[in-house]
Design an enzyme around this catalytic site. Structure first.
Site, PDB file in Angstrom:
ATOM      1  N   THR A  59      11.693  -7.831 -10.570  1.00 25.53           N
ATOM      2  CA  THR A  59      11.185  -9.396 -10.645  1.00 25.53           C
ATOM      3  C   THR A  59       9.817  -9.306 -10.133  1.00 25.53           C
ATOM      4  O   THR A  59       9.860  -9.067  -8.780  1.00 25.53           O
ATOM      5  CB  THR A  59      11.902 -10.276 -10.454  1.00 25.53           C
ATOM      6  OG1 THR A  59      13.451  -9.979 -11.018  1.00 25.53           O
ATOM      7  CG2 THR A  59      11.476 -11.692 -10.873  1.00 25.53           C
TER       8      THR A  59
ATOM      9  N   GLY B 140       0.893  -1.270  -0.125  1.00 23.12           N
ATOM     10  CA  GLY B 140       0.029  -0.096   0.000  1.00 23.12           C
ATOM     11  C   GLY B 140       0.921   1.251   0.026  1.00 23.12           C
ATOM     12  O   GLY B 140       0.446   2.230  -0.927  1.00 23.12           O
TER      13      GLY B 140
ATOM     14  N   CYS C  39       1.873   2.125  12.998  1.00 27.68           N
ATOM     15  CA  CYS C  39       2.920   3.060  12.418  1.00 27.68           C
ATOM     16  C   CYS C  39       3.256   4.056  13.274  1.00 27.68           C
ATOM     17  O   CYS C  39       4.335   4.734  13.457  1.00 27.68           O
ATOM     18  CB  CYS C  39       2.678   3.635  11.163  1.00 27.68           C
ATOM     19  SG  CYS C  39       1.801   2.581   9.982  1.00 27.68           S
TER      20      CYS C  39
ATOM     21  N   ASN D  73      -7.580   4.129   8.827  1.00 28.58           N
ATOM     22  CA  ASN D  73      -6.994   2.826   9.372  1.00 28.58           C
ATOM     23  C   ASN D  73      -7.229   2.939  10.875  1.00 28.58           C
ATOM     24  O   ASN D  73      -7.029   1.906  11.673  1.00 28.58           O
ATOM     25  CB  ASN D  73      -5.581   2.819   8.919  1.00 28.58           C
ATOM     26  CG  ASN D  73      -4.731   4.154   8.836  1.00 28.58           C
ATOM     27  OD1 ASN D  73      -5.015   5.070   8.343  1.00 28.58           O
ATOM     28  ND2 ASN D  73      -3.600   3.918   9.682  1.00 28.58           N
TER      29      ASN D  73
ATOM     30  N   GLN E 193      -7.742   0.170   3.772  1.00 26.79           N
ATOM     31  CA  GLN E 193      -8.399  -0.614   4.653  1.00 26.79           C
ATOM     32  C   GLN E 193      -9.839  -0.954   4.300  1.00 26.79           C
ATOM     33  O   GLN E 193     -10.616  -1.823   4.756  1.00 26.79           O
ATOM     34  CB  GLN E 193      -8.652   0.452   5.960  1.00 26.79           C
ATOM     35  CG  GLN E 193      -7.299   0.741   6.677  1.00 26.79           C
ATOM     36  CD  GLN E 193      -6.934  -0.421   7.585  1.00 26.79           C
ATOM     37  OE1 GLN E 193      -7.890  -1.378   8.041  1.00 26.79           O
ATOM     38  NE2 GLN E 193      -5.633  -0.573   7.933  1.00 26.79           N
TER      39      GLN E 193
HETATM   40  C1  LIG Z   1      -1.801  -0.490   5.780  1.00 32.55           C
HETATM   41  C2  LIG Z   1      -2.051   0.875   5.191  1.00 32.55           C
HETATM   42  C3  LIG Z   1      -0.907   1.233   4.335  1.00 32.55           C
HETATM   43  C4  LIG Z   1       0.264   0.658   4.076  1.00 32.55           C
HETATM   44  O1  LIG Z   1       0.226  -0.483   3.476  1.00 32.55           O
HETATM   45  P1  LIG Z   1       1.460  -1.575   3.478  1.00 32.55           P
HETATM   46  O2  LIG Z   1       1.298  -2.469   2.432  1.00 32.55           O
HETATM   47  O3  LIG Z   1       1.795  -2.002   4.696  1.00 32.55           O
HETATM   48  O4  LIG Z   1       2.471  -0.503   2.875  1.00 32.55           O
HETATM   49  C5  LIG Z   1      -1.387   2.640   3.641  1.00 32.55           C
HETATM   50  N1  LIG Z   1      -2.563   3.030   3.972  1.00 32.55           N
HETATM   51  C6  LIG Z   1      -3.413   2.649   5.014  1.00 32.55           C
HETATM   52  C7  LIG Z   1      -4.784   3.046   4.990  1.00 32.55           C
HETATM   53  C8  LIG Z   1      -3.081   1.572   5.607  1.00 32.55           C
HETATM   54  O5  LIG Z   1      -4.006   1.129   6.572  1.00 32.55           O
END
Ligand SMILES: *Cc1c(COP(=O)(O)O)cnc(C)c1O
Length: 396
Positions: free
Chosen positions: A237, A70, A324, A151, A179
């Site tokens: 890759t 994400g 985070c 989130n 989310q």
């Molecule tokens: C978890 C999350 C991300 C980050 O995704 P990753 O695959 O862990 O890099 C970004 N945005 C939201 C809203 C998230 O909950």
């Protein structure tokens, strides 16, 4: 007893996801860029996964790019829109105060390059309105980026209406749907979405893999330079096992989306009702427009870290704010954005469920949290000041 209630941080992989991955580790393990037949089999699997993901999102396969997750998808979407805007002299971006840091920190970077960023207020409910977006759009707006669901507090944004405003004004619209994917219905065409990010590990797929949907015609900027994979837009890759696992998990989640939502939201509501009985507690985020699996509370006179450690001792895996932000001493930017004062924002608890949780676990969590709060308050000098009237309660 161990209860996992941290599904917004990450999820357990499903059996379907794991079994979809295995053949691509030890049988069809070739590089999809290789010309031999084993490489071509891997390539076929990759393109098949792309078509399946596109079908779920309501777009074309060529509009799908596989990323490392994400965060990367958010970065690429925003940087791409910024570069497109810049070429037309548009250096203004509209977003919200409570986006994920993958969005906010990318915007910070652009700000240092001279972009102007408008972060919309999300109000106490944690929801932006299409009107706010409309009012913020200017002649030089290059992008609107608003998350589909938050989130931390789980509030759902009116993405379809925001997308409509952006279309009418000729501005690109990106949504971080990390989310939402697998939990809420997504149809990028119907919802007027130009770019969308999702991540495998938030819906029972593997970590380290995600998707960027970008409507055809949007010129993407590379974040990772190198080979010509993903039509030259994302070098490296392809992580075929992870892509296959994510695709299987996404299809499974979407197939069961309504039954899971019904089951999980019933548990969510029971949990909210149970925790609301704790004195001087408050639910964060709108009660109606929220993810089926999200519960987020603030408790007066409580320090979040201590609460999490005691809950962990009782077998409850939870989180305060997002994974985070934990580890930093700053209170959650999301809770500050909905107007919670610092001292309250520190005492937050996020419980994020999934369809594998049980009613019994919900009762266990309610009891465990209630006990932990009473215990911490009984030891807290702040709590004594509050109850003896030397300090005012923020949460009545
Ligand atoms: C978890 C999350 C991300 C980050 O995704 P990753 O695959 O862990 O890099 C970004 N945005 C939201 C809203 C998230 O909950």
């Amino acid at each position: 007893m161990r209860v996992y209630a941290d599904n917004a941080a990450t999820t357990k992989m499903s059996a379907a996801a794991i079994s979809a991955m295995l053949p691509y580790m030890d049988k069809i393990y070739a590089n999809p860029s290789s010309l031999h037949s084993l490489g071509q089999e891997a390539k076929e699997a990759l393109e098949n996964a792309r078509e399946r993901v596109a079908k779920v999102l309501g777009c074309e396969a060529r509009e799908i790019i596989f990323t490392s997750g994400g965060s990367e998808a958010d970065n690429q979407a925003i940087i791409s829109a910024a570069r497109i805007g810049e070429r037309k002299g548009r250096k203004h971006i509209v977003s919200t105060a409570f986006e994920h840091h993958a969005v906010l920190h990318t915007l910070d970077k652009l700000k240092k390059e001279g972009f102007e960023i408008t972060l919309l207020d999300v109000g106490e409910k944690g929801i932006v309105t299409p009107q706010q977006v409309s009012d913020a759009i200017r002649e030089d707006t290059a992008l609107v980026t608003v998350m589909y669901a938050n989130n931390e507090i789980g509030t759902i944004q009116p993405v379809e209406e925001i997308g409509k405003v952006c279309r009418e004004r000729g501005v690109l619209f990106h949504t971080d749907a990390v989310q939402a994917a697998g939990h809420l219905h997504i149809d990028v065409k119907k919802q007027n979405i130009d770019m969308l990010s999702l991540s495998g590990h938030k819906f029972h797929g593997p970590k380290g893999v995600g998707v960027l949907y970008a409507k055809k015609g949007i010129a993407l900027t590379n974040i990772i330079e190198g080979g010509a994979q993903e039509k030259g837009k994302r070098a490296g890759t392809e992580n075929i096992p992870a892509i296959m696992g994510m695709t299987a998990a996404l299809e499974e989640a979407v197939k069961n989306i309504d039954t899971n939502a019904e089951k999980v939201s019933a548990m969510r509501d029971r949990l909210i009702d149970g925790l609301s009985r704790i004195p001087h507690s408050i639910l964060n985020g709108d009660r109606e427009n929220r993810l089926p699996n999200n519960v987020n509370f603030c408790f007066e006179g409580i320090e979040g870290e201590a609460m999490l450690l005691l809950l962990d001792d009782m077998g409850v895996c939870a989180s305060s704010g997002s994974a985070c932000t934990s580890g930093s001493l700053d209170p959650s930017h999301v809770l500050l954005a909905i107007g919670r004062p610092h001292e309250i924002a520190h005492g937050s608890l996020r419980l994020s469920l999934c369809e594998e949780n049980t009613e019994e676990e919900i009762e266990y969590i309610i009891n465990a949290v209630t006990q932990v709060i009473f215990r911490l308050r009984s030891m807290s000098p702040v709590w004594r000041d509050l109850t003896e009237g030397r300090q005012q309660f923020v949460i009545r």
